[in-house]
Design an enzyme around this catalytic site. Structure first.
Site, mmCIF file in Angstrom:
data_model
loop_
_atom_site.group_PDB
_atom_site.id
_atom_site.type_symbol
_atom_site.label_atom_id
_atom_site.label_comp_id
_atom_site.label_asym_id
_atom_site.label_seq_id
_atom_site.Cartn_x
_atom_site.Cartn_y
_atom_site.Cartn_z
ATOM 1 N N TRP A 90 0.922 -1.042 -0.267
ATOM 2 C CA TRP A 90 -0.039 -0.198 0.274
ATOM 3 C C TRP A 90 0.809 1.465 0.390
ATOM 4 C CZ3 TRP A 90 -5.500 0.458 -0.333
ATOM 5 C CH2 TRP A 90 -5.692 -0.601 -0.096
ATOM 6 N N PHE A 127 -1.394 -5.884 7.609
ATOM 7 C CA PHE A 127 -1.778 -7.118 8.138
ATOM 8 C C PHE A 127 -0.857 -7.929 7.918
ATOM 9 C CE2 PHE A 127 -4.617 -10.518 9.537
ATOM 10 C CZ PHE A 127 -5.559 -9.605 10.369
ATOM 11 N N GLU A 128 -0.652 -8.359 6.843
ATOM 12 C CA GLU A 128 -0.304 -9.773 6.569
ATOM 13 C C GLU A 128 1.567 -9.695 6.648
ATOM 14 O OE1 GLU A 128 -3.462 -8.704 4.671
ATOM 15 O OE2 GLU A 128 -1.788 -7.869 3.863
ATOM 16 N N VAL A 182 2.927 1.045 5.507
ATOM 17 C CA VAL A 182 2.825 2.495 5.474
ATOM 18 C C VAL A 182 0.915 1.623 5.744
ATOM 19 C CG1 VAL A 182 1.718 4.215 4.375
ATOM 20 C CG2 VAL A 182 3.778 2.711 4.027
ATOM 21 N N ILE A 183 0.265 2.511 6.897
ATOM 22 C CA ILE A 183 -0.859 2.536 7.956
ATOM 23 C C ILE A 183 -1.179 4.055 8.096
ATOM 24 C CG2 ILE A 183 -2.545 1.455 9.240
ATOM 25 C CD1 ILE A 183 -0.938 -0.483 10.192
ATOM 26 N N ILE A 184 -2.612 4.663 6.845
ATOM 27 C CA ILE A 184 -2.805 5.162 7.209
ATOM 28 C C ILE A 184 -4.292 6.034 7.919
ATOM 29 C CG2 ILE A 184 -3.653 8.174 5.756
ATOM 30 C CD1 ILE A 184 -1.185 7.367 3.802
ATOM 31 N N THR A 197 -12.215 5.391 9.667
ATOM 32 C CA THR A 197 -13.460 4.470 10.178
ATOM 33 C C THR A 197 -12.220 3.498 11.208
ATOM 34 O OG1 THR A 197 -12.768 2.027 8.507
ATOM 35 C CG2 THR A 197 -14.248 3.592 8.042
ATOM 36 N N HIS A 224 -10.872 0.927 10.818
ATOM 37 C CA HIS A 224 -9.700 -0.247 10.084
ATOM 38 C C HIS A 224 -8.175 0.283 10.409
ATOM 39 C CE1 HIS A 224 -8.684 -2.002 6.826
ATOM 40 N NE2 HIS A 224 -7.977 -1.639 6.427
#
Length: 156
Positions: free
Chosen positions: A26, A58-59, A80-82, A86, A88
């Site tokens: 991502w 997640f993986e 990278v998590i933005i 929500t 999530h």
């Protein structure tokens, strides 16, 4: 910036270390910056590098565990998590962080944590080691993984 108080740079001799980079796919621009920093750091230290792309953060834990169980000395986990609108973000951030911690403890091998948890894309660009970035979290995660692997090796 979170970089305040970071350890001073040191020369790392990573020759003889097998380091796997496991990275989520991502947010390509940020991810490519993180990858470049990790590669550059590992190559400069003389480590042997393998790369394993995964769909997202997640993986990261399951693939990190698999490569460590197959002989890698350490993993550099990049993701990278933005934050969005929500919950999530909280679920994925928590799962990736706890999962990678569990992998390190289960395998007894280091996981360099290069998972960026961000409020917006600009924070990632500032930390990705790109031209104009203030920090290089890929470089930092790779160095941490190698230093920890060398510390474990010194116990033998």
């Amino acid at each position: 910036m979170a970089g305040h108080g970071a350890p001073t740079e040191q020369s790392i001799d990573g020759s003889g270390l097998s380091i796997a980079i496991v990275y989520g796919q991502w947010h390509d621009e940020i991810t490519q910056g993180l990858l470049a920093g990790a590669r550059r750091t590992l190559e400069a230290a003389g480590a042997t590098i393998t790369e394993h792309p995964v769909p997202g953060s997640f993986e990261l834990p399951v693939v990190s565990q698999a490569v460590l169980e197959r002989g890698a000395d350490a993993v550099v986990a990049l993701g990278v998590i933005i934050r969005g609108a929500t919950p999530h973000f909280e679920y994925v951030s928590s799962a990736a962080t706890q999962g990678l911690t569990d992998v390190a403890l289960r395998t007894g091998k280091p996981v360099g944590f290069g998972v960026l948890t961000l409020d917006d894309e600009q924070q990632g660009l500032d930390r990705a080691g790109l031209p104009g970035s203030k920090e290089d979290k890929g470089e930092e995660a790779a160095a941490a993984a190698m230093v920890a692997a060398l510390a474990i090796r010194s116990l033998d």
